[in-house]
Design a protein around this motif. Structure first.
Motif, PDB file in Angstrom:
ATOM      1  N   VAL A 167     106.495  19.300  85.808  1.00 36.24           N
ATOM      2  CA  VAL A 167     105.521  19.072  87.170  1.00 36.24           C
ATOM      3  C   VAL A 167     106.043  17.956  88.094  1.00 36.24           C
ATOM      4  CG1 VAL A 167     103.168  18.445  87.864  1.00 36.24           C
ATOM      5  CG2 VAL A 167     103.642  20.396  86.175  1.00 36.24           C
ATOM      6  N   ALA A 168     106.359  16.827  87.166  1.00 33.45           N
ATOM      7  CA  ALA A 168     106.930  15.639  87.890  1.00 33.45           C
ATOM      8  C   ALA A 168     108.109  15.822  88.605  1.00 33.45           C
ATOM      9  CB  ALA A 168     107.057  14.589  87.070  1.00 33.45           C
ATOM     10  N   ASP A 169     109.022  16.845  87.914  1.00 36.28           N
ATOM     11  CA  ASP A 169     110.414  17.215  88.597  1.00 36.28           C
ATOM     12  C   ASP A 169     110.275  18.039  89.687  1.00 36.28           C
ATOM     13  OD1 ASP A 169     111.641  15.906  86.711  1.00 36.28           O
ATOM     14  OD2 ASP A 169     112.262  17.495  85.479  1.00 36.28           O
ATOM     15  N   LEU A 170     109.233  18.920  89.772  1.00 38.24           N
ATOM     16  CA  LEU A 170     108.895  19.789  90.751  1.00 38.24           C
ATOM     17  C   LEU A 170     108.345  18.953  91.815  1.00 38.24           C
ATOM     18  CD1 LEU A 170     107.177  22.815  88.972  1.00 38.24           C
ATOM     19  CD2 LEU A 170     109.288  22.684  90.287  1.00 38.24           C
ATOM     20  N   ASN A 189      90.315  19.679  85.626  1.00 41.69           N
ATOM     21  CA  ASN A 189      90.660  19.357  84.407  1.00 41.69           C
ATOM     22  C   ASN A 189      92.245  19.807  84.344  1.00 41.69           C
ATOM     23  OD1 ASN A 189      88.453  18.730  83.184  1.00 41.69           O
ATOM     24  ND2 ASN A 189      88.067  21.135  82.810  1.00 41.69           N
ATOM     25  N   ARG A 190      92.847  20.550  85.288  1.00 43.91           N
ATOM     26  CA  ARG A 190      94.252  20.954  85.414  1.00 43.91           C
ATOM     27  C   ARG A 190      95.006  19.779  85.772  1.00 43.91           C
ATOM     28  NH1 ARG A 190      91.063  24.036  82.548  1.00 43.91           N
ATOM     29  NH2 ARG A 190      92.236  25.881  81.654  1.00 43.91           N
ATOM     30  N   LEU A 191      94.533  19.282  87.080  1.00 48.36           N
ATOM     31  CA  LEU A 191      95.129  18.139  87.674  1.00 48.36           C
ATOM     32  C   LEU A 191      95.156  16.857  86.657  1.00 48.36           C
ATOM     33  CD1 LEU A 191      93.378  18.256  91.132  1.00 48.36           C
ATOM     34  CD2 LEU A 191      95.798  18.609  90.822  1.00 48.36           C
ATOM     35  N   ALA A 198      99.029  11.023  90.032  1.00 47.41           N
ATOM     36  CA  ALA A 198     100.039   9.759  89.634  1.00 47.41           C
ATOM     37  C   ALA A 198     101.346  10.236  89.731  1.00 47.41           C
ATOM     38  CB  ALA A 198      99.802   9.614  88.122  1.00 47.41           C
ATOM     39  N   ALA A 199     102.015  11.507  89.439  1.00 47.14           N
ATOM     40  CA  ALA A 199     103.370  11.700  89.620  1.00 47.14           C
ATOM     41  C   ALA A 199     103.721  12.044  91.057  1.00 47.14           C
ATOM     42  CB  ALA A 199     103.461  13.126  88.893  1.00 47.14           C
ATOM     43  N   GLY A 201     102.214  10.153  93.262  1.00 44.17           N
ATOM     44  CA  GLY A 201     102.444   8.862  94.147  1.00 44.17           C
ATOM     45  C   GLY A 201     101.831   8.944  95.384  1.00 44.17           C
ATOM     46  N   ASP A 202     102.327   8.344  96.361  1.00 46.71           N
ATOM     47  CA  ASP A 202     101.719   7.933  97.598  1.00 46.71           C
ATOM     48  C   ASP A 202     102.169   8.999  98.739  1.00 46.71           C
ATOM     49  OD1 ASP A 202     104.251   6.925  98.116  1.00 46.71           O
ATOM     50  OD2 ASP A 202     104.028   5.123  98.566  1.00 46.71           O
ATOM     51  N   ARG A 203     102.695  10.009  98.385  1.00 48.76           N
ATOM     52  CA  ARG A 203     102.960  11.033  99.272  1.00 48.76           C
ATOM     53  C   ARG A 203     101.749  11.586  99.901  1.00 48.76           C
ATOM     54  NH1 ARG A 203     107.474  13.825  96.050  1.00 48.76           N
ATOM     55  NH2 ARG A 203     106.083  12.574  94.529  1.00 48.76           N
ATOM     56  N   PRO A 204     101.458  12.455 101.103  1.00 53.40           N
ATOM     57  CA  PRO A 204     100.421  12.980 101.579  1.00 53.40           C
ATOM     58  C   PRO A 204      99.870  14.083 100.758  1.00 53.40           C
ATOM     59  CG  PRO A 204     101.924  12.860 103.355  1.00 53.40           C
ATOM     60  CD  PRO A 204     102.590  12.491 102.215  1.00 53.40           C
ATOM     61  N   VAL A 205      98.293  14.077 100.563  1.00 54.55           N
ATOM     62  CA  VAL A 205      97.817  15.314 100.041  1.00 54.55           C
ATOM     63  C   VAL A 205      97.006  15.885 101.042  1.00 54.55           C
ATOM     64  CG1 VAL A 205      96.009  16.068  98.003  1.00 54.55           C
ATOM     65  CG2 VAL A 205      97.619  13.881  97.881  1.00 54.55           C
ATOM     66  N   ILE A 206      96.906  17.367 100.783  1.00 57.38           N
ATOM     67  CA  ILE A 206      95.954  17.992 101.608  1.00 57.38           C
ATOM     68  C   ILE A 206      94.909  19.053 100.817  1.00 57.38           C
ATOM     69  CG2 ILE A 206      95.635  19.851 103.485  1.00 57.38           C
ATOM     70  CD1 ILE A 206      98.125  18.883 104.777  1.00 57.38           C
ATOM     71  N   ALA A 207      93.805  19.106 100.915  1.00 56.14           N
ATOM     72  CA  ALA A 207      93.039  19.737 100.185  1.00 56.14           C
ATOM     73  C   ALA A 207      91.968  20.750 100.909  1.00 56.14           C
ATOM     74  CB  ALA A 207      92.229  18.961  99.040  1.00 56.14           C
ATOM     75  N   TRP A 208      91.515  21.690 100.474  1.00 61.60           N
ATOM     76  CA  TRP A 208      90.529  22.488 101.199  1.00 61.60           C
ATOM     77  C   TRP A 208      89.709  23.161 100.420  1.00 61.60           C
ATOM     78  CZ3 TRP A 208      95.784  23.573 100.918  1.00 61.60           C
ATOM     79  CH2 TRP A 208      96.108  24.385 100.315  1.00 61.60           C
ATOM     80  N   SER A 209      88.539  23.370 101.031  1.00 61.46           N
ATOM     81  CA  SER A 209      87.258  24.071 100.336  1.00 61.46           C
ATOM     82  C   SER A 209      87.859  25.710  99.996  1.00 61.46           C
ATOM     83  CB  SER A 209      86.329  24.285 101.323  1.00 61.46           C
ATOM     84  OG  SER A 209      85.241  25.219 100.727  1.00 61.46           O
TER      85      SER A 209
END
Length: 209
Positions: A167-170, A189-191, A198-199, A201-209
């Motif tokens: 997963v970290a490589d991807l 739980n899967r996250l 943690a893998a 890092g500080d790159r952007p994250v987008i999440a939605w309902s």
């Protein structure tokens, strides 16, 4: 520095994900998490098309199923945590319901013209009782989480380590992490199982309902 986080509403009828990705100036691959869809995790063609074929699905749901099959003690730890959380919720819910009802009854009396000098201190105390119950419940949940972490992650099993590495490589090749909704418990739980945030890092994250 914490990762930029953008929360979006439902994407089914009026998708805004692509324009949000563009607004963030992200180029390259977008790592996606659709584990909240459970067995339908790989039904992501529409999502991939919306992002112009740039997605890389981390496939967290089947990875977890493989870990649980190979490391039954990890699966049992997850099940014990789930059962404890349900028991805590079952204990907390009726107490919270009673406390909320008491606060609502007092507020209704006050709105109906009741004596402010008499009722306002009681209303404040009733609201504090609700907050106190929630704070107590939060502390119990934190204790269950701590016990679970000590049991499940004290010595990560080989299959967990292997999948975390994959997963970290991807994620290393992605400029953004996109997390779809679904079953929130499964998703969280899967996250956590694969240490995704943690893998990433500080790159952007987008999440939605």
């Amino acid at each position: 520095m914490s990762a930029p986080l953008v929360l979006l509403g439902p994407q089914r009828l009026r998708p805004t994900l692509r324009e949000t990705v563009e607004a963030l100036g992200v180029t390259g691959a977008v790592a996606t998490v659709t584990a909240g869809w459970e067995e339908r995790e790989d039904e992501d063609a529409e999502l991939d098309e919306h992002l112009s074929g740039r997605t890389v699905n981390l496939c967290l749901f089947p990875r977890a199923e493989e870990v649980f099959a190979q490391e039954p003690e990890v699966h049992q730890a997850f099940l014990r945590r789930r059962d404890r959380m349900r028991e805590l919720s079952d204990v907390h819910r009726p107490r919270l319901h009673a406390a909320l009802q008491g606060a609502r009854d007092l507020l209704r009396k006050r709105r109906g013209g009741g004596d402010a000098a008499l009722l306002d201190p009681e209303i404040e105390h009733a609201i504090e009782a609700v907050r106190g119950l929630d704070e107590h419940h939060l502390s119990r949940v934190a204790a269950v989480e701590a016990d679970f972490a000590a049991e499940a992650w004290a010595d990560p099993r080989p299959s967990v380590q292997r999948h975390r590495s994959e997963v970290a490589d991807l994620l290393a090749g992605a400029g953004l992490l996109a997390i779809a909704g679904g079953h929130v418990g499964i998703l969280l739980n899967r996250l956590r199982l694969f240490d995704v945030l943690a893998a990433h890092g500080d790159r952007p994250v987008i999440a939605w309902s």
